[in-house]
Design an enzyme around this catalytic site. Structure first.
Site, PDB file in Angstrom:
ATOM      1  N   GLU A 242       0.892  -1.294  -0.028  1.00 19.91           N
ATOM      2  CA  GLU A 242       0.103   0.174   0.080  1.00 19.91           C
ATOM      3  C   GLU A 242       0.983   1.188  -0.149  1.00 19.91           C
ATOM      4  O   GLU A 242       1.562   1.213   0.870  1.00 19.91           O
ATOM      5  CB  GLU A 242      -0.889   0.055   1.233  1.00 19.91           C
ATOM      6  N   ALA A 247       5.466  12.431  -2.867  1.00 25.66           N
ATOM      7  CA  ALA A 247       5.677  13.724  -2.986  1.00 25.66           C
ATOM      8  C   ALA A 247       6.966  14.008  -3.521  1.00 25.66           C
ATOM      9  O   ALA A 247       8.177  13.280  -3.589  1.00 25.66           O
ATOM     10  CB  ALA A 247       5.451  14.534  -1.563  1.00 25.66           C
ATOM     11  N   VAL A 254       8.109  19.177 -11.990  1.00 24.06           N
ATOM     12  CA  VAL A 254       7.913  19.081 -13.426  1.00 24.06           C
ATOM     13  C   VAL A 254       9.249  18.865 -14.073  1.00 24.06           C
ATOM     14  O   VAL A 254       9.977  19.408 -15.245  1.00 24.06           O
ATOM     15  CB  VAL A 254       7.570  20.467 -13.910  1.00 24.06           C
ATOM     16  N   GLY A 287      -4.494  11.504 -11.801  1.00 30.03           N
ATOM     17  CA  GLY A 287      -3.955  12.133 -13.279  1.00 30.03           C
ATOM     18  C   GLY A 287      -2.548  11.260 -13.168  1.00 30.03           C
ATOM     19  O   GLY A 287      -2.046  10.655 -14.137  1.00 30.03           O
TER      20      GLY A 287
END
Length: 513
Positions: A242, A247, A254, A287
């Protein structure tokens, strides 16, 4: 229980000790003492015997050395050669040298002949290879080219240059420093998560974290050293894990570190025997997880994870399968090689890479006289040089026009509507006799009475085919034929007849006139 005693690398049971001691004593200590005494005496005798044998060997070797010295002295004292013997030796040496020179010349000739043969054979092999290449199948040639491309040395993996590590609460100072950096990273990038909850999971010994570290020496040992991290808990008995937090530092976003993190974690998961990753993603992270191969459909059996992971309000459960034979850090190279292979196969059939056409003139106006308005666009496209050579036909172009697309759209709409009506009919309680075809092994005379048998499963197959029903009334006629067949074959007081009457009333309401 049999007790053992070890001595000089050997292991003796108690029974063996008693036998070897040859005593009537029953205690182990007495047996051991007697055995030690006997073994020490045997060792002493063996050492004396070995010393005696060594002395004999030394004496024999010294005698042999004396005899050899005496022989050499006798040969030196009586060893003078006469002039005749010297002349004979010189003659023999000269003859031997001549024969050796002759042999060398012959060897050189043979070697020269062999070199000429080798050159001729090489030329023949080259000619044969050229002829084979000309006559070879082009598909085999492409496969050989592909093989030659894959043979060169493997490219370096870009992921090998990254500094990353697996961090766990193992009470080591370095690990504790990195865990504090992880807590700060997750708290900063996930502000909606309670800080106490983040600290509890990060420092939990059952959780692990994969972190990418910065190369900057100024950041070493600080919070900025951690570029990004994923915290997870593995359930190794059930072969899944799990993901709790994921982060990346705001200064490194990017830049592709999110994908690199996930690919490194997948590669590490294969080593730990993990088959699935499960996580609860919020609306902002769905996303990202979709790009990393996660889906909302959970294919893993619920019994494997039920009760082991917590359900979060507002989170969407997502799952990712980890294929054990895929190196996820080399996926770009895999896709590139597959693309090259497909293009090589296309070049065998296509001719677009062999021939180029000049651009169309500005006043290009193809002749479309005698062609209907609906086919004008396709006719203009067919008139462009190279379209026909590429294998396009008028039917291919017409199938891509807007008119054909509208027809297909209407067909799909009718198909979905007919399927909805049939499903609604199947859901009725009185539709059970009409679900499958009549079993003729039980009703032997059914085909003699009923000339056009029909049932709901056959109707459903016709709808899926797509071209059978042109309108809804055609479906209604088949359904009423099914009702009339049931009434015709069965008696009025039977259950089947009653079901047919109920279905007839339902169909009249479903298909209003």
């Amino acid at each position: 229980q049999v007790r053992y005693f070890a001595y000089h690398g050997l292991c003796y049971p108690r029974s063996v000790l008693c036998q070897r001691a040859n005593e009537t004593s029953t205690t182990e200590d007495q047996c051991i003492i007697v055995l030690l005494k006997n073994m020490d005496e045997k060792k002493r005798k063996a050492s004396e015997d070995s010393d005696y044998e060594d002395s004999l060997k030394k004496a024999k070797t010294s005698e042999n050395d004396d005899e050899n010295d005496a022989r050499s002295e006798q040969e030196n004292s009586s060893g003078g050669k006469t002039e005749k013997d010297a002349e004979k030796e010189e003659a023999s040496d000269s003859s031997n040298s001549k024969t050796n020179e002759g042999d060398e010349d012959e060897q050189k000739k043979d070697e020269g002949g062999e070199e000429e043969k080798d050159e001729n054979e090489k030329e023949k092999e080259e000619v044969n290879q050229e002829s084979e290449e000309k006559n070879a199948d082009p598909e085999e040639a492409v496969s050989k080219k592909g093989a030659s491309r894959t043979e060169p040395e493997e490219k370096k993996n870009a992921y090998d240059e990254l500094r990353y590590c697996i961090i766990q609460n193992d009470n080591k100072p370095d690990s504790c420093v990195k865990l504090i950096g992880l807590k700060s990273l997750f708290a900063k990038q996930l502000p909606k998560m309670p800080r106490a909850y983040i600290a509890r999971l990060v420092f939990d010994r059952r959780h692990k974290s994969l972190a990418i570290l910065s190369d900057d020496p100024q950041h070493k040992g600080g919070d900025e050293e951690i570029v990004g991290a994923i915290c997870y808990r593995g359930f190794y008995e059930m072969r899944f894990a799990e993901i709790a937090f994921c982060a990346v530092n705001s200064t490194h976003q990017v830049k592709g570190y999110g994908t690199k993190l996930m690919n490194l974690l997948k590669r590490h998961a294969v080593l730990e025997g993990i088959e699935y990753f499960i996580t609860y993603a919020d609306n902002y992270a769905i996303g990202y997880f979709k790009k990393q191969g996660f889906t909302k459909t959970i294919s893993m059996p619920k019994g494997r994870y039920s009760g082991l992971i917590k359900e979060y309000d507002g989170g969407t459960p997502m799952e990712c399968y980890i294929h054990p034979s895929i190196d996820f850090t080399r996926i770009p190279d895999m896709i590139k090689s597959q693309r090259e292979f497909i293009l090589d196969r296309i070049r065998l059939k296509a001719k677009s890479h062999q021939r180029s056409y000049s651009p169309l003139p500005r006043d290009f106006r193809p002749n479309v006289e005698g062609i209907s308005r609906a086919n004008e666009a396709a006719a203009r496209a067919m008139a462009i040089p190279g379209v026909v050579d590429a294998g396009w036909t008028m039917a291919d172009l017409l199938s891509s026009t807007s008119g054909v697309k509208d027809v297909d759209r209407q067909k799909n709409a009718l198909k979905s509507e007919l399927m909805r009506l049939v499903k609604k009919t199947e859901e009725q309680q009185f539709s059970w006799p009409f679900q499958e075809p009549v079993d003729t092994t039980e009703a032997h005379d059914y085909l003699d009475v009923i000339k056009e048998p029909i049932d709901l499963s056959t109707i459903e197959k016709r709808i899926k085919k797509g071209d059978y029903y042109k309108e809804k009334q055609m479906l209604y006629r088949d359904l009423m034929l099914m009702v009339n067949n049931c009434k015709l074959y069965n008696e009025d007081n039977s259950v089947y007849y009653d079901c047919a009457v109920s279905l007839e009333k339902f169909l009249k309401g479903l298909f209003p006139s």
